[in-house]
Motif scaffolding. Structure first.
Motif, PDB file in Angstrom:
ATOM      1  N   UNK A   9       0.751  -1.469   0.130  1.00 20.33           N
ATOM      2  CA  UNK A   9       0.368  -0.153   0.276  1.00 20.33           C
ATOM      3  C   UNK A   9       0.749   0.681   0.212  1.00 20.33           C
ATOM      4  N   UNK A  10       2.287   0.733   0.235  1.00 16.99           N
ATOM      5  CA  UNK A  10       2.922   2.744   0.473  1.00 16.99           C
ATOM      6  C   UNK A  10       4.184   2.396  -0.398  1.00 16.99           C
ATOM      7  N   UNK A  11       4.881   1.137  -0.146  1.00 16.20           N
ATOM      8  CA  UNK A  11       6.616   1.232  -0.918  1.00 16.20           C
ATOM      9  C   UNK A  11       6.031   0.730  -2.326  1.00 16.20           C
ATOM     10  N   UNK A  12       6.876   1.331  -2.874  1.00 14.76           N
ATOM     11  CA  UNK A  12       6.823   1.205  -4.600  1.00 14.76           C
ATOM     12  C   UNK A  12       7.483   0.181  -5.454  1.00 14.76           C
ATOM     13  N   UNK A  13       6.815  -1.260  -5.381  1.00 22.35           N
ATOM     14  CA  UNK A  13       7.130  -2.557  -6.144  1.00 22.35           C
ATOM     15  C   UNK A  13       8.439  -1.755  -6.664  1.00 22.35           C
ATOM     16  N   UNK A  14       8.590  -1.489  -7.739  1.00 26.09           N
ATOM     17  CA  UNK A  14       9.880  -1.302  -8.746  1.00 26.09           C
ATOM     18  C   UNK A  14      11.094  -0.498  -8.189  1.00 26.09           C
ATOM     19  N   UNK A  15      10.918  -0.799  -6.235  1.00 26.80           N
ATOM     20  CA  UNK A  15      12.654  -1.121  -6.229  1.00 26.80           C
ATOM     21  C   UNK A  15      12.715  -1.941  -5.896  1.00 26.80           C
ATOM     22  N   UNK A  16      12.279  -3.232  -5.822  1.00 25.63           N
ATOM     23  CA  UNK A  16      12.864  -4.559  -5.254  1.00 25.63           C
ATOM     24  C   UNK A  16      12.106  -5.232  -7.133  1.00 25.63           C
ATOM     25  N   UNK A  38      -7.146   2.161  -0.334  1.00 26.16           N
ATOM     26  CA  UNK A  38      -5.959   1.863  -1.213  1.00 26.16           C
ATOM     27  C   UNK A  38      -5.509   0.883  -1.794  1.00 26.16           C
ATOM     28  N   UNK A  39      -6.922   0.748  -2.868  1.00 27.78           N
ATOM     29  CA  UNK A  39      -7.148  -0.485  -3.244  1.00 27.78           C
ATOM     30  C   UNK A  39      -6.743  -0.139  -4.484  1.00 27.78           C
ATOM     31  N   UNK A  40      -7.375   0.921  -5.407  1.00 26.92           N
ATOM     32  CA  UNK A  40      -6.733   0.940  -6.550  1.00 26.92           C
ATOM     33  C   UNK A  40      -5.334   1.160  -6.735  1.00 26.92           C
ATOM     34  N   UNK A  41      -4.285   1.554  -5.805  1.00 20.97           N
ATOM     35  CA  UNK A  41      -3.098   1.977  -5.599  1.00 20.97           C
ATOM     36  C   UNK A  41      -2.270   0.852  -5.633  1.00 20.97           C
ATOM     37  N   UNK A  42      -2.777  -0.456  -5.280  1.00 19.09           N
ATOM     38  CA  UNK A  42      -2.144  -1.099  -4.856  1.00 19.09           C
ATOM     39  C   UNK A  42      -2.144  -2.300  -5.851  1.00 19.09           C
ATOM     40  N   UNK A  43      -2.926  -2.053  -6.868  1.00 20.71           N
ATOM     41  CA  UNK A  43      -3.313  -2.943  -7.970  1.00 20.71           C
ATOM     42  C   UNK A  43      -2.565  -2.006  -9.120  1.00 20.71           C
ATOM     43  N   UNK A  44      -2.857  -0.501  -8.424  1.00 15.78           N
ATOM     44  CA  UNK A  44      -1.918  -0.160 -10.025  1.00 15.78           C
ATOM     45  C   UNK A  44      -0.148  -0.558  -9.400  1.00 15.78           C
ATOM     46  N   UNK A  45       0.099  -0.353  -7.710  1.00 19.68           N
ATOM     47  CA  UNK A  45       1.422  -0.765  -7.991  1.00 19.68           C
ATOM     48  C   UNK A  45       2.080  -1.844  -9.098  1.00 19.68           C
ATOM     49  N   UNK A  46       0.917  -3.276  -8.490  1.00 19.79           N
ATOM     50  CA  UNK A  46       1.354  -4.416  -9.391  1.00 19.79           C
ATOM     51  C   UNK A  46       0.863  -4.233 -10.692  1.00 19.79           C
ATOM     52  N   UNK A  47       0.660  -3.493 -10.893  1.00 18.74           N
ATOM     53  CA  UNK A  47       0.752  -2.950 -12.786  1.00 18.74           C
ATOM     54  C   UNK A  47       1.689  -3.203 -12.960  1.00 18.74           C
ATOM     55  N   UNK A  48       2.706  -1.844 -12.587  1.00 15.69           N
ATOM     56  CA  UNK A  48       4.177  -1.702 -13.189  1.00 15.69           C
ATOM     57  C   UNK A  48       4.585  -2.525 -13.235  1.00 15.69           C
ATOM     58  N   UNK A  49       4.918  -3.536 -12.641  1.00 18.01           N
ATOM     59  CA  UNK A  49       6.204  -4.791 -11.900  1.00 18.01           C
ATOM     60  C   UNK A  49       5.405  -5.983 -13.247  1.00 18.01           C
ATOM     61  N   UNK A  50       3.614  -5.795 -13.414  1.00 19.57           N
ATOM     62  CA  UNK A  50       3.675  -7.353 -14.353  1.00 19.57           C
ATOM     63  C   UNK A  50       3.743  -6.823 -15.551  1.00 19.57           C
ATOM     64  N   UNK A  51       4.297  -8.044 -16.600  1.00 17.49           N
ATOM     65  CA  UNK A  51       4.275  -7.733 -17.758  1.00 17.49           C
ATOM     66  C   UNK A  51       2.963  -7.801 -18.784  1.00 17.49           C
ATOM     67  N   UNK A  52       3.599  -7.373 -20.076  1.00 18.28           N
ATOM     68  CA  UNK A  52       2.194  -7.093 -20.592  1.00 18.28           C
ATOM     69  C   UNK A  52       1.777  -8.450 -21.002  1.00 18.28           C
TER      70      UNK A  52
END
Length: 145
Positions: A9-16, A38-52
């Motif tokens: 909910x807070x940490x950017x997954x792109x740092x890991x 915070x649910x949409x922000x969590x899903x967007x956070x995951x979206x960034x690291x998912x491959x197409x």
């Protein structure tokens, strides 16, 4: 494989995790424990690291689950969001709400449905209805990160 701890909910997954590298994210009873704001922000956070073409697989609590119906006065925080006796929180999803969250976060909805189960306590001689939501949501092959 890389293992790490974070607060999604807070940490950017792109740092890991590098961008567009994850094939599957499995969210088993995860979203229900997150504040709805915070649910949409969590899903967007995951979206960034998912491959197409990557997928998020979800199973969580559905509205009208037996556990939801057992809450007494004073446990409701907001619509479908409750606090348990141990202080943890739980959200109960409609299939429409789950679709809405993933849609707003940019996902393609592959599958989203209710799962109905009966849980039987043989010793007590009772059977209770359980309701879950289950879905598959994809980062489109055409999506720009």
């Amino acid at each position: 494989m890389k293992v790490f701890q974070c607060d999604v909910t807070q940490d950017d997954l792109l740092t890991s995790v590098p961008v567009d590298t994850i094939d599957i994210a499995l969210l088993l009873f995860v979203l229900s424990s997150i504040n709805p704001d915070k649910m949409v922000a969590v899903l967007r956070n995951i979206f960034k690291v998912l491959r197409h073409g990557g997928m998020v697989l979800v199973r969580d609590y559905g509205i009208h689950d037996h556990a939801m119906l057992r809450f007494t006065t004073g446990h409701k925080i907001s619509e479908n969001f409750y606090v348990r006796q141990d202080g943890t929180r739980v959200y109960y999803f409609s299939d429409e709400k789950l679709s809405e969250l993933f849609n707003v976060a940019g996902y393609e909805i592959i599958e989203n449905k209710y799962i109905h189960k009966e849980t039987t306590n043989v010793k007590e001689g009772i059977s209770v209805p359980r309701v879950f939501v289950q879905g598959k949501f994809a980062k489109s092959l055409l999506t720009n990160s």
